[in-house]
Design a protein around this motif. Sequence first.
Motif, PDB file in Angstrom:
ATOM      1  N   PRO A   4      73.632  55.777 115.112  1.00  0.00           N
ATOM      2  CA  PRO A   4      74.751  55.387 115.977  1.00  0.00           C
ATOM      3  C   PRO A   4      75.572  54.223 115.438  1.00  0.00           C
ATOM      4  CG  PRO A   4      72.763  54.342 116.751  1.00  0.00           C
ATOM      5  CD  PRO A   4      72.363  55.161 115.548  1.00  0.00           C
ATOM      6  N   TRP A   5      75.485  53.965 114.142  1.00  0.00           N
ATOM      7  CA  TRP A   5      76.172  52.820 113.547  1.00  0.00           C
ATOM      8  C   TRP A   5      77.492  53.241 112.927  1.00  0.00           C
ATOM      9  CZ3 TRP A   5      73.629  48.423 114.614  1.00  0.00           C
ATOM     10  CH2 TRP A   5      72.247  48.489 114.844  1.00  0.00           C
ATOM     11  N   ILE A   6      78.548  52.461 113.157  1.00  0.00           N
ATOM     12  CA  ILE A   6      79.785  52.670 112.398  1.00  0.00           C
ATOM     13  C   ILE A   6      79.717  51.856 111.102  1.00  0.00           C
ATOM     14  CG2 ILE A   6      81.128  50.809 113.505  1.00  0.00           C
ATOM     15  CD1 ILE A   6      83.530  52.792 113.447  1.00  0.00           C
ATOM     16  N   VAL A   7      79.060  50.696 111.157  1.00  0.00           N
ATOM     17  CA  VAL A   7      78.656  49.949 109.964  1.00  0.00           C
ATOM     18  C   VAL A   7      77.144  49.818 110.063  1.00  0.00           C
ATOM     19  CG1 VAL A   7      78.855  47.832 108.626  1.00  0.00           C
ATOM     20  CG2 VAL A   7      80.828  48.674 109.915  1.00  0.00           C
ATOM     21  N   TYR A   8      76.443  50.445 109.158  1.00  0.00           N
ATOM     22  CA  TYR A   8      75.001  50.638 109.303  1.00  0.00           C
ATOM     23  C   TYR A   8      74.256  49.317 109.483  1.00  0.00           C
ATOM     24  CZ  TYR A   8      70.425  52.753 108.701  1.00  0.00           C
ATOM     25  OH  TYR A   8      69.141  53.188 108.899  1.00  0.00           O
ATOM     26  N   GLY A   9      73.532  49.214 110.615  1.00  0.00           N
ATOM     27  CA  GLY A   9      72.733  48.043 110.906  1.00  0.00           C
ATOM     28  C   GLY A   9      73.505  46.825 111.361  1.00  0.00           C
ATOM     29  N   LEU A  10      74.828  46.940 111.447  1.00  0.00           N
ATOM     30  CA  LEU A  10      75.658  45.775 111.750  1.00  0.00           C
ATOM     31  C   LEU A  10      76.504  45.966 113.009  1.00  0.00           C
ATOM     32  CD1 LEU A  10      76.603  42.962 110.811  1.00  0.00           C
ATOM     33  CD2 LEU A  10      78.363  44.109 109.428  1.00  0.00           C
ATOM     34  N   LEU A  11      77.173  47.089 113.121  1.00  0.00           N
ATOM     35  CA  LEU A  11      78.081  47.328 114.249  1.00  0.00           C
ATOM     36  C   LEU A  11      77.920  48.761 114.731  1.00  0.00           C
ATOM     37  CD1 LEU A  11      80.466  46.346 116.047  1.00  0.00           C
ATOM     38  CD2 LEU A  11      82.008  47.246 114.269  1.00  0.00           C
ATOM     39  N   LYS A  12      77.607  48.936 116.015  1.00  0.00           N
ATOM     40  CA  LYS A  12      77.430  50.268 116.569  1.00  0.00           C
ATOM     41  C   LYS A  12      78.778  50.893 116.923  1.00  0.00           C
ATOM     42  CE  LYS A  12      72.666  50.279 118.096  1.00  0.00           C
ATOM     43  NZ  LYS A  12      71.717  50.640 119.166  1.00  0.00           N
ATOM     44  N   THR A  13      78.830  52.201 116.802  1.00  0.00           N
ATOM     45  CA  THR A  13      80.068  52.939 117.062  1.00  0.00           C
ATOM     46  C   THR A  13      80.585  52.679 118.471  1.00  0.00           C
ATOM     47  OG1 THR A  13      79.281  54.658 115.561  1.00  0.00           O
ATOM     48  CG2 THR A  13      81.106  55.236 117.012  1.00  0.00           C
ATOM     49  N   ALA A  14      79.679  52.610 119.422  1.00  0.00           N
ATOM     50  CA  ALA A  14      80.091  52.403 120.814  1.00  0.00           C
ATOM     51  C   ALA A  14      80.789  51.065 121.030  1.00  0.00           C
ATOM     52  CB  ALA A  14      78.871  52.490 121.725  1.00  0.00           C
ATOM     53  N   ASN A  15      80.524  50.097 120.146  1.00  0.00           N
ATOM     54  CA  ASN A  15      81.132  48.771 120.290  1.00  0.00           C
ATOM     55  C   ASN A  15      82.402  48.610 119.452  1.00  0.00           C
ATOM     56  OD1 ASN A  15      78.963  47.979 121.923  1.00  0.00           O
ATOM     57  ND2 ASN A  15      77.738  47.416 120.138  1.00  0.00           N
ATOM     58  N   ALA A  16      82.783  49.655 118.732  1.00  0.00           N
ATOM     59  CA  ALA A  16      83.902  49.540 117.796  1.00  0.00           C
ATOM     60  C   ALA A  16      85.211  50.105 118.335  1.00  0.00           C
ATOM     61  CB  ALA A  16      83.554  50.262 116.494  1.00  0.00           C
ATOM     62  N   VAL A  17      85.138  50.840 119.435  1.00  0.00           N
ATOM     63  CA  VAL A  17      86.322  51.498 119.958  1.00  0.00           C
ATOM     64  C   VAL A  17      87.242  50.484 120.652  1.00  0.00           C
ATOM     65  CG1 VAL A  17      85.440  52.068 122.261  1.00  0.00           C
ATOM     66  CG2 VAL A  17      87.042  53.633 121.123  1.00  0.00           C
ATOM     67  N   SER A  18      88.527  50.776 120.704  1.00  0.00           N
ATOM     68  CA  SER A  18      89.499  49.906 121.360  1.00  0.00           C
ATOM     69  C   SER A  18      89.231  49.827 122.864  1.00  0.00           C
ATOM     70  CB  SER A  18      90.923  50.415 121.122  1.00  0.00           C
ATOM     71  OG  SER A  18      91.202  50.487 119.740  1.00  0.00           O
ATOM     72  N   LYS A  19      89.275  48.615 123.408  1.00  0.00           N
ATOM     73  CA  LYS A  19      89.006  48.420 124.836  1.00  0.00           C
ATOM     74  C   LYS A  19      90.180  48.810 125.715  1.00  0.00           C
ATOM     75  CE  LYS A  19      85.726  44.669 123.965  1.00  0.00           C
ATOM     76  NZ  LYS A  19      85.427  43.219 124.150  1.00  0.00           N
ATOM     77  N   SER A  20      91.377  48.793 125.145  1.00  0.00           N
ATOM     78  CA  SER A  20      92.575  49.036 125.963  1.00  0.00           C
ATOM     79  C   SER A  20      93.027  50.491 125.975  1.00  0.00           C
ATOM     80  CB  SER A  20      93.729  48.170 125.453  1.00  0.00           C
ATOM     81  OG  SER A  20      94.005  48.464 124.088  1.00  0.00           O
ATOM     82  N   VAL A  21      92.331  51.352 125.220  1.00  0.00           N
ATOM     83  CA  VAL A  21      92.730  52.761 125.138  1.00  0.00           C
ATOM     84  C   VAL A  21      92.019  53.554 126.223  1.00  0.00           C
ATOM     85  CG1 VAL A  21      92.694  54.837 123.698  1.00  0.00           C
ATOM     86  CG2 VAL A  21      93.189  52.617 122.670  1.00  0.00           C
ATOM     87  N   GLU A  22      92.785  54.356 126.956  1.00  0.00           N
ATOM     88  CA  GLU A  22      92.240  55.180 128.026  1.00  0.00           C
ATOM     89  C   GLU A  22      91.945  56.592 127.505  1.00  0.00           C
ATOM     90  OE1 GLU A  22      91.449  54.143 131.011  1.00  0.00           O
ATOM     91  OE2 GLU A  22      92.182  52.109 130.594  1.00  0.00           O
ATOM     92  N   PRO A  23      90.951  57.281 128.094  1.00  0.00           N
ATOM     93  CA  PRO A  23      90.636  58.649 127.652  1.00  0.00           C
ATOM     94  C   PRO A  23      91.832  59.593 127.662  1.00  0.00           C
ATOM     95  CG  PRO A  23      88.915  57.820 129.096  1.00  0.00           C
ATOM     96  CD  PRO A  23      90.006  56.789 129.103  1.00  0.00           C
ATOM     97  N   ALA A  24      92.695  59.473 128.676  1.00  0.00           N
ATOM     98  CA  ALA A  24      93.865  60.368 128.761  1.00  0.00           C
ATOM     99  C   ALA A  24      94.788  60.193 127.563  1.00  0.00           C
ATOM    100  CB  ALA A  24      94.626  60.101 130.049  1.00  0.00           C
ATOM    101  N   GLN A  25      94.910  58.959 127.060  1.00  0.00           N
ATOM    102  CA  GLN A  25      95.752  58.703 125.893  1.00  0.00           C
ATOM    103  C   GLN A  25      95.179  59.366 124.646  1.00  0.00           C
ATOM    104  OE1 GLN A  25      95.525  54.381 126.440  1.00  0.00           O
ATOM    105  NE2 GLN A  25      97.748  54.318 126.659  1.00  0.00           N
ATOM    106  N   VAL A  26      93.857  59.284 124.510  1.00  0.00           N
ATOM    107  CA  VAL A  26      93.224  59.902 123.346  1.00  0.00           C
ATOM    108  C   VAL A  26      93.331  61.420 123.425  1.00  0.00           C
ATOM    109  CG1 VAL A  26      91.137  60.016 121.936  1.00  0.00           C
ATOM    110  CG2 VAL A  26      91.621  57.953 123.255  1.00  0.00           C
ATOM    111  N   VAL A  27      93.167  61.966 124.626  1.00  0.00           N
ATOM    112  CA  VAL A  27      93.293  63.421 124.805  1.00  0.00           C
ATOM    113  C   VAL A  27      94.684  63.881 124.390  1.00  0.00           C
ATOM    114  CG1 VAL A  27      93.398  65.289 126.494  1.00  0.00           C
ATOM    115  CG2 VAL A  27      91.525  63.640 126.584  1.00  0.00           C
TER     116      VAL A  27
END
Length: 434
Positions: free
Chosen positions: A377-400
């Motif tokens: 589950p790492w975006i940077v192995y052992g350092l930063l998880k993918t779940a913590n790397a996504v933009s906080k201000s982006v809504e699911p509808a925008q990504v869709v």
Amino acid sequence: MDTVLLSRLQFAITAGFHFIFVPLTLGLSVLTAYMESRYVATGDKDYLRMAKFWGRLFLINFALGVVTGITLEFQFGMNWAEYSRYVGDIFGSPLAIEATLAFFLESTFIGVWIFGWNRISPKLHALSIWLVAAATNLSALWILIANGWMQHPVGYVLRNSRAEMVDFWAVVTNPYGILKFFHTVMSGWVVAGFFVLGISAYHLLRKNETEFFKKSLKIGATFALISSILVAFVGHFHAHEVTRTQPTKIAAMESLWETTQDAPMYLLLVPDPKNERNSIEAIKIPSMLSILAGQKEIKGLKEFPPSERPPVTLTFVSFRVMVGLGFLFILLSLWALITFKTIENKTALLRILLWSIPLPYIAAQLGWIVAEVGRQPWIVYGLLKTANAVSKSVEPAQVVASLIGFTLFYGALGIIDIYLLAKYARKGPEPKEV
């Protein structure tokens, strides 16, 4: 669906589509340069016709590759802003070098090559396509150094709640990135070799320009065979590095659940992640996994919390199919070379080569699935998880909305690419000068 999953899906689709064009660009630039150099060295006009014919297909592929690559970097700032903030000091450097050095060199000399026919000497014209080939592969180097850092972060310190580079040389010489570069580039050469093999086979089946396409086929088969062997060779050492730096990935690649000394390899194996075991283990080769991984003890997945294990079945199947296809490429290209003298009469082999064009593309995509899914589950192995790397201000509808837009746009580009490549591949080379 949440923003993380949608953002991952969007990046997977756009990156996967972009990488349809990259491998052929890497390899076909080298083959086109070789063909033109053969013309300069021998004066044989068939090689000049080859350079123009295969070069046209290279240009179509190159143009679409550039267009599809631009959107990837925008996503780092939009969907993955937290990732960019956290590691941008490191990740941005090789990408900036790629854009200002390699891509600039590539773009400049591809213009010289396109418009320089009969305007500069044959030697300088051949040199221009060699510079394009070198810059194209150099471009991949910097991108893969950046990705290699994500796989095995080095040369950094954590300061002010972000990763900051303290050793540029360590980042550039990261063994993971260097091995990944050679493995990826050489797999692109395999794609190009089989692209030339398949199209040559198409024309030989129709008895069109037999001597021309026999020459092309021999060049493609030789290039594919050498590249396929090199991919396997580099892949072996890459497995050593994965074992050393990403134990969860190597365990998922082989569906190994228990830590094992002198770990065997099973040729027939079916993972059962739900029960943390394998439902089938058959045809055992003692100690083979430890030998291939370069390590006596291989850690099993049970050594790690379930939250830090990658998806096992997808990683395992992708890896096994990729390796199987790699050995198939060696056999097919060797078969083509062995039967070369009478290959225009080998209808079955020619049909196999024609229908094999997509297989190296599939193998390359599977390689990226192993690399990226196996890192989770790492975006940077052992350092930063993918779940913590996504933009906080982006809504699911925008990504869709953007995901639908990208899918439709890229689908249209894909149709255009296939149409143009098929059109000019069927058309064949320019007629011989009388």
